[in-house]
Write a protein that holds these residues in place. Structure first.
Motif, PDB file in Angstrom:
ATOM      1  N   TRP A  77       6.352  57.120  62.594  1.00  0.00           N
ATOM      2  CA  TRP A  77       5.931  58.463  62.055  1.00  0.00           C
ATOM      3  C   TRP A  77       6.894  58.814  60.823  1.00  0.00           C
ATOM      4  N   LEU A  78       8.021  58.274  60.795  1.00  0.00           N
ATOM      5  CA  LEU A  78       9.069  58.521  59.530  1.00  0.00           C
ATOM      6  C   LEU A  78       8.566  57.888  58.529  1.00  0.00           C
ATOM      7  N   SER A  79       7.721  56.872  58.438  1.00  0.00           N
ATOM      8  CA  SER A  79       7.057  56.218  57.063  1.00  0.00           C
ATOM      9  C   SER A  79       5.903  56.788  56.982  1.00  0.00           C
ATOM     10  N   THR A  80       5.300  57.582  57.487  1.00  0.00           N
ATOM     11  CA  THR A  80       3.789  58.115  57.392  1.00  0.00           C
ATOM     12  C   THR A  80       3.769  58.585  55.967  1.00  0.00           C
ATOM     13  N   PRO A  81       4.883  59.441  55.537  1.00  0.00           N
ATOM     14  CA  PRO A  81       4.637  60.034  54.009  1.00  0.00           C
ATOM     15  C   PRO A  81       4.412  59.077  52.927  1.00  0.00           C
ATOM     16  N   PHE A  82       4.749  57.645  53.156  1.00  0.00           N
ATOM     17  CA  PHE A  82       4.638  56.727  52.306  1.00  0.00           C
ATOM     18  C   PHE A  82       3.424  55.915  52.462  1.00  0.00           C
ATOM     19  N   ARG A  83       2.794  56.223  53.349  1.00  0.00           N
ATOM     20  CA  ARG A  83       1.575  55.333  53.609  1.00  0.00           C
ATOM     21  C   ARG A  83       0.209  56.040  53.091  1.00  0.00           C
ATOM     22  N   ALA A 194      18.344  54.615  55.191  1.00  0.00           N
ATOM     23  CA  ALA A 194      19.528  54.338  54.585  1.00  0.00           C
ATOM     24  C   ALA A 194      19.913  55.746  53.625  1.00  0.00           C
ATOM     25  N   ALA A 195      18.807  56.340  53.241  1.00  0.00           N
ATOM     26  CA  ALA A 195      19.166  57.575  52.557  1.00  0.00           C
ATOM     27  C   ALA A 195      19.453  58.575  53.194  1.00  0.00           C
ATOM     28  N   ILE A 196      18.953  58.836  54.483  1.00  0.00           N
ATOM     29  CA  ILE A 196      19.146  60.048  55.389  1.00  0.00           C
ATOM     30  C   ILE A 196      20.830  59.690  55.941  1.00  0.00           C
ATOM     31  N   VAL A 197      21.021  58.636  56.446  1.00  0.00           N
ATOM     32  CA  VAL A 197      22.540  58.364  56.841  1.00  0.00           C
ATOM     33  C   VAL A 197      23.421  58.438  55.644  1.00  0.00           C
ATOM     34  N   THR A 199      22.990  60.544  52.989  1.00  0.00           N
ATOM     35  CA  THR A 199      23.229  61.948  52.779  1.00  0.00           C
ATOM     36  C   THR A 199      23.741  62.681  53.810  1.00  0.00           C
ATOM     37  N   ILE A 200      23.980  62.218  55.045  1.00  0.00           N
ATOM     38  CA  ILE A 200      24.701  62.814  56.125  1.00  0.00           C
ATOM     39  C   ILE A 200      26.188  62.764  55.768  1.00  0.00           C
ATOM     40  N   CYS A 201      26.556  61.352  55.391  1.00  0.00           N
ATOM     41  CA  CYS A 201      27.907  60.946  55.141  1.00  0.00           C
ATOM     42  C   CYS A 201      28.348  61.723  53.990  1.00  0.00           C
ATOM     43  N   PHE A 202      27.564  61.938  52.909  1.00  0.00           N
ATOM     44  CA  PHE A 202      27.945  62.917  51.903  1.00  0.00           C
ATOM     45  C   PHE A 202      28.170  64.263  52.283  1.00  0.00           C
ATOM     46  N   ILE A 203      27.437  64.754  52.980  1.00  0.00           N
ATOM     47  CA  ILE A 203      27.438  66.155  53.491  1.00  0.00           C
ATOM     48  C   ILE A 203      28.706  66.381  54.322  1.00  0.00           C
ATOM     49  N   PRO A 571      21.494  54.956  48.111  1.00  0.00           N
ATOM     50  CA  PRO A 571      20.202  54.685  48.683  1.00  0.00           C
ATOM     51  C   PRO A 571      19.508  55.827  48.370  1.00  0.00           C
ATOM     52  N   LEU A 572      19.569  57.168  48.448  1.00  0.00           N
ATOM     53  CA  LEU A 572      18.691  58.358  48.120  1.00  0.00           C
ATOM     54  C   LEU A 572      18.159  58.225  46.398  1.00  0.00           C
ATOM     55  N   LEU A 573      19.252  57.925  45.704  1.00  0.00           N
ATOM     56  CA  LEU A 573      18.719  57.835  44.291  1.00  0.00           C
ATOM     57  C   LEU A 573      17.670  56.544  44.330  1.00  0.00           C
ATOM     58  N   ALA A 574      17.946  55.438  44.833  1.00  0.00           N
ATOM     59  CA  ALA A 574      16.858  54.350  44.985  1.00  0.00           C
ATOM     60  C   ALA A 574      15.595  54.810  45.621  1.00  0.00           C
ATOM     61  N   LEU A 575      15.658  55.401  46.513  1.00  0.00           N
ATOM     62  CA  LEU A 575      14.475  55.949  47.342  1.00  0.00           C
ATOM     63  C   LEU A 575      13.566  56.813  46.298  1.00  0.00           C
ATOM     64  N   ILE A 576      14.173  57.647  45.590  1.00  0.00           N
ATOM     65  CA  ILE A 576      13.348  58.595  44.603  1.00  0.00           C
ATOM     66  C   ILE A 576      12.837  57.584  43.391  1.00  0.00           C
ATOM     67  N   ASN A 577      13.691  56.646  43.079  1.00  0.00           N
ATOM     68  CA  ASN A 577      13.426  55.881  42.125  1.00  0.00           C
ATOM     69  C   ASN A 577      12.108  54.978  42.497  1.00  0.00           C
ATOM     70  N   ASN A 578      12.096  54.449  43.515  1.00  0.00           N
ATOM     71  CA  ASN A 578      11.113  53.784  44.250  1.00  0.00           C
ATOM     72  C   ASN A 578       9.772  54.420  44.391  1.00  0.00           C
ATOM     73  N   ILE A 579       9.870  55.882  44.739  1.00  0.00           N
ATOM     74  CA  ILE A 579       8.535  56.358  45.047  1.00  0.00           C
ATOM     75  C   ILE A 579       8.047  56.439  43.792  1.00  0.00           C
ATOM     76  N   ILE A 580       8.784  56.746  42.580  1.00  0.00           N
ATOM     77  CA  ILE A 580       8.189  56.651  41.298  1.00  0.00           C
ATOM     78  C   ILE A 580       7.615  55.432  40.551  1.00  0.00           C
ATOM     79  N   GLU A 581       8.473  54.277  41.280  1.00  0.00           N
ATOM     80  CA  GLU A 581       8.157  52.984  40.608  1.00  0.00           C
ATOM     81  C   GLU A 581       6.921  52.347  41.150  1.00  0.00           C
ATOM     82  N   VAL A 582       6.693  52.679  42.346  1.00  0.00           N
ATOM     83  CA  VAL A 582       5.668  51.838  42.921  1.00  0.00           C
ATOM     84  C   VAL A 582       4.306  52.552  42.458  1.00  0.00           C
TER      85      VAL A 582
END
Length: 792
Positions: A77-83, A194-197, A199-203, A571-582
């Motif tokens: 269910w976590l990856s549902t937004p990408f499907r 990786a982005a969630i973890v 971000t939590i470490c940054f917070i 990882p968060l920056l990479a995630l945002i980039n890849n959503i656009i990239e694909v």
């Protein structure tokens, strides 16, 4: 004897295509947008498709799959937004498949001959014919001259491409492009965790802002305001107060905290899970896309036309083929290796130039940002320090150099790979992958390696500093808050700049080129601007189109794994980039490029081994970053072993981490800045002046060094043990896929057997033999198929 003209070659080639069963339709040149171009449309009837599907052993359905689908991943269910939703994907029923046999066409599930073979299969069959059809006559002396690639190279035709259509993506573009998008999608899904973890470490770093005792001491007037630091350069730099680094100390805490250690260990495990789960996903796709036995097919790849053209020698072996003499091969390999080393040396020279810039410009910034000449103690503004100003400008310059070197080396890499004359397209791509990745690795990561592992490590101490280029430039020191914030700055600028520039280049450049190329067609009515003319005006995707897409993502993978301990938000920056990239990649393929020839691929190829190597290297680099680049270990050693009050806190850490130097020993060039300052502090663990071990390292230094080495050994062993255990626990091929493969092979054998039995019965019945007294009971030790042959 004169050889054929281009027109004669076209006539012979097209005649040979017709002879093998293809249907050709030529458009009148007067109806083209420029009035000069002929378009030859090729149609493949059922008989041709069936014949070559048999030759190529194309797998087609013969029975609906009867095994329940258990392919859902844990926490899917976590990856549902990408499907994509099912109403867009239009999933088809799953089938068991078998290699097509034209003589047994009624064995397969053929509902409609026009749609039985997928678009990519029809595409591949036609290209297979085009690449093997000849265009010569014996009297011309052009023996073995065949294939559309050679005709494109010698100018007989200007372009060859399939037309765009609408269908399932991997069946439309072929498995090679499909596997790239499958990998990119899976990589993006895994980046979410990786982005969630991260971000939590940054917070966590932000929430623990007020608990940062060492930054409070640096910023306070009582501690940081009273500590006078030694000059950071020899001639133009004055003394400066520690509290001028207040902002960088607070900023460093957001990335240099206990969460950094946890995140570094987490990423070491994450990368293993990513690679292991990808192997499972890849195995599932191999089965679903009928690529299980693709390795055997790969051994029969067509030789590159360039190889056949340049290798005129022949030698007898099991198959007579052109070959490259060993002396020529060695010479070409040596020249290629020397060229690669030359360019890597050029990169290193550029990095040294940037380092020299940092050293020289730092002195300029420091001399500008100084206080009045009365005290000669530098007080820097609250937002910008010489370290930050130098780091940002040097990172920007380094990024520009990286981009320029990339543009130059891409051409060089292709040239030296062509010079080696690889035999097959797979060999060509693998050689280019190694060269380009090696270059990109050094180009993109060398500056980060310098900041992480070299800057501030070979400085010396006041009165005995280490210099670069003789005695000209003094080696760079780290900020009292550590070098980690500079590594973060370097990583953010290079990684973000590359991703933004890459997306703009991928989207804007082909769009502008297509707009410029098709500007004349805008003067024609839409009815005259045909589908084939529109596709002709698009950019050619080329054989290396996917190569650059993979390279871009693998370099990004290196940023989020090799140096992620310094920047948890990577990882968060990479995630945002890849959503656009694909989406950019899909838009680019469907609207800005000609439809590429469909090709098969059962995996991501050589990139898999590169990812595995970077995964192992990332454990080592992150362990060293935490140990030697951040101040985590010195702080822990102080808190547990050197806290004077015996309490578990960081009070007094700053004073403990700075050594004392008597400025009377500073060279005359710097003494002119001395007013009423007798002592200055510098970042190190050394005995003070007057001690019997004057300016040698204290015991605390060796304790910290031992703790750093112990940390590296423990973390590496723990992470590697967990990695190998996880890899051992997770099988590369899911159990349900193994079951499906076994059941498919069993059913192919059983159904073909039953098919032959029924066919035999019909044949016997037609011949008037209605009874056969032979049964398996008479020959209990003989298999059924042997009994049937005896009955026949």
């Amino acid at each position: 004897m004169l050889c054929f003209t281009l027109k004669e070659r076209r006539r012979l080639y097209e005649a040979n295509l017709v002879n093998v069963g293809l249907e050709l339709e030529t458009e009148d040149k007067s109806e083209s947008d420029d009035g000069k171009t002929y378009f030859v449309k090729i149609h493949a009837p059922w008989e041709v498709l069936a014949t070559y599907a048999d030759v190529l052993k194309v797998k087609v359905p013969f029975k609906t799959n009867d095994i329940p689908d258990n392919s859902e991943m844990p926490m899917n269910w976590l990856s549902t937004p990408f499907r994509l939703p099912e109403h867009i994907m239009h999933p088809q029923p799953d089938y068991f498949t078998a290699p097509f046999d034209k003589s047994k066409s009624d064995f397969f599930l053929i509902d409609n001959k026009d749609t039985f073979f997928s678009p990519s299969t029809r595409n591949r069959i036609v290209y297979y014919i085009l690449s093997r059809c000849s265009y010569f006559r014996d009297e011309c002396g052009d023996k073995d001259k065949k294939g559309i690639k050679r005709l494109l190279n010698n100018g007989t035709y200007t372009a060859s491409f399939p037309l765009h259509d609408v269908s399932l993506f991997w069946k439309y573009y072929g498995e090679k492009i499909g596997i790239y998008f499958a990998w990119l999608g899976f990589y993006t899904e895994m980046l979410l965790f990786a982005a969630i973890v991260g971000t939590i470490c940054f917070i966590y770093g932000i929430l623990t802002y007020d608990e940062n005792e060492w930054s409070k001491e640096i910023c306070s007037e009582e501690v940081g305001g009273n500590i006078v630091m030694c000059p950071l350069c020899d001639k133009k730099c004055g003394f400066w107060k520690l509290n001028t680094t207040c902002n960088s100390s607070w900023q460093s805490h957001m990335f240099d905290n206990v969460g950094t250690v946890f995140f570094a260990i987490f990423m070491g495990i994450w990368v293993t899970l990513f690679l292991e789960f990808w192997k499972r996903r890849q195995a599932r796709l191999e089965y679903e896309w009928d690529l299980v036995d693709f390795e055997e097919e790969q051994q029969q790849l067509q030789l590159r036309p360039e190889y056949e053209t340049k290798c005129t020698g022949r030698k007898l072996n099991r198959i007579t083929q052109p070959y490259l003499p060993i002396t020529s091969k060695c010479a070409r390999t040596f020249l290629s290796g020397a060229t690669v080393l030359l360019w890597i040396s050029l990169i290193i020279a550029c990095i040294i130039g940037v380092i020299a810039y940092r050293l020289a410009v730092y002195a300029a910034f420091a001399s500008i940002m100084k206080d009045s000449a009365t005290t000669h103690i530098q007080v820097v503004g609250p937002y910008i320090t010489p370290q930050l100003a130098t780091s940002v400008t040097a990172s920007c310059i380094n990024f520009v150099i990286i981009m320029i070197l990339n543009l130059m080396y891409e051409r060089v890499a292709v040239w030296i790979t062509d010079m080696e004359i690889p035999k097959t397209h797979l060999e060509y791509e693998n050689k280019l992958v190694v060269k380009m990745f090696l270059f990109q690795f050094v180009n993109y990561y060398s500056s980060c390696f310098y900041v992480a592992f070299f800057k501030g490590k070979f400085v010396g101490y006041p009165g005995k500093y280490a210099y670069m280029f003789g005695s000209t430039l003094r080696n760079e020191e780290c900020d009292p808050g550590g070098c980690l914030i500079e590594l973060t700055t370097q990583l953010v600028i290079v990684m973000t700049g590359k991703q933004v520039w890459g997306n703009i280049q991928e989207a804007l450049v082909p769009w502008l080129m297509n707009w410029w190329g098709s500007r004349k067609a805008r003067n024609h009515p839409e009815s005259l601007y045909s589908r084939w003319e529109q596709d002709h005006d698009l950019q050619s995707f080329g054989n290396l189109g996917l190569f650059y897409e993979y390279l871009e993502m693998v370099i990004q993978f290196g940023f989020i794994t090799l140096f992620v301990a310094s920047f948890p938000l990577a990882p968060l920056l990479a995630l945002i980039n890849n959503i656009i990239e694909v989406r950019v990649d899909a838009w680019k393929l469907t609207t800005q490029f000609r439809r590429p020839v469909a090709a098969k691929a059962h995996s991501i190829g050589a990139w898999q081994e590169i990812l595995n190597g970077m995964a192992v290297l990332s454990v080592v680099t992150n362990a060293f970053i935490v140990a030697f680049t951040s101040d985590m270990i010195p702080r822990l050693v102080y808190m547990y072993a050197y806290q004077p009050d015996g309490e578990m806190n960081m009070k007094g850490y700053i004073n403990n981490s700075l050594s004392v130097f008597n400025i009377s020993a500073i060279p005359l060039a710097i003494k002119r800045y001395m007013n009423m300052v007798l002592l200055c502090r510098y970042r190190d663990y050394r005995y003070a002046s007057g001690h019997e071990k004057e300016y040698s390292h204290t015991m605390q230094f060796w304790h910290i060094l031992a703790a750093k080495l112990a940390f590296i050994i423990i973390v590496e062993h723990v992470v590697f043990v967990v990695k190998f255990f996880v890899a051992w626990m997770i099988p590369d091929v899911p159990s349900d896929v193994r079951a499906r493969v076994k059941r498919e092979r069993y059913l192919v054998q059983e159904y073909l057997h039953n098919y032959e039995v029924e066919k035999l019965k019909i044949q016997l019945s037609q011949n008037g033999h209605t009874d056969c007294s032979c049964t398996p009971m008479i020959y209990p030790s003989i298999p059924k198929h042997e009994v049937l042959s005896e009955c026949l």
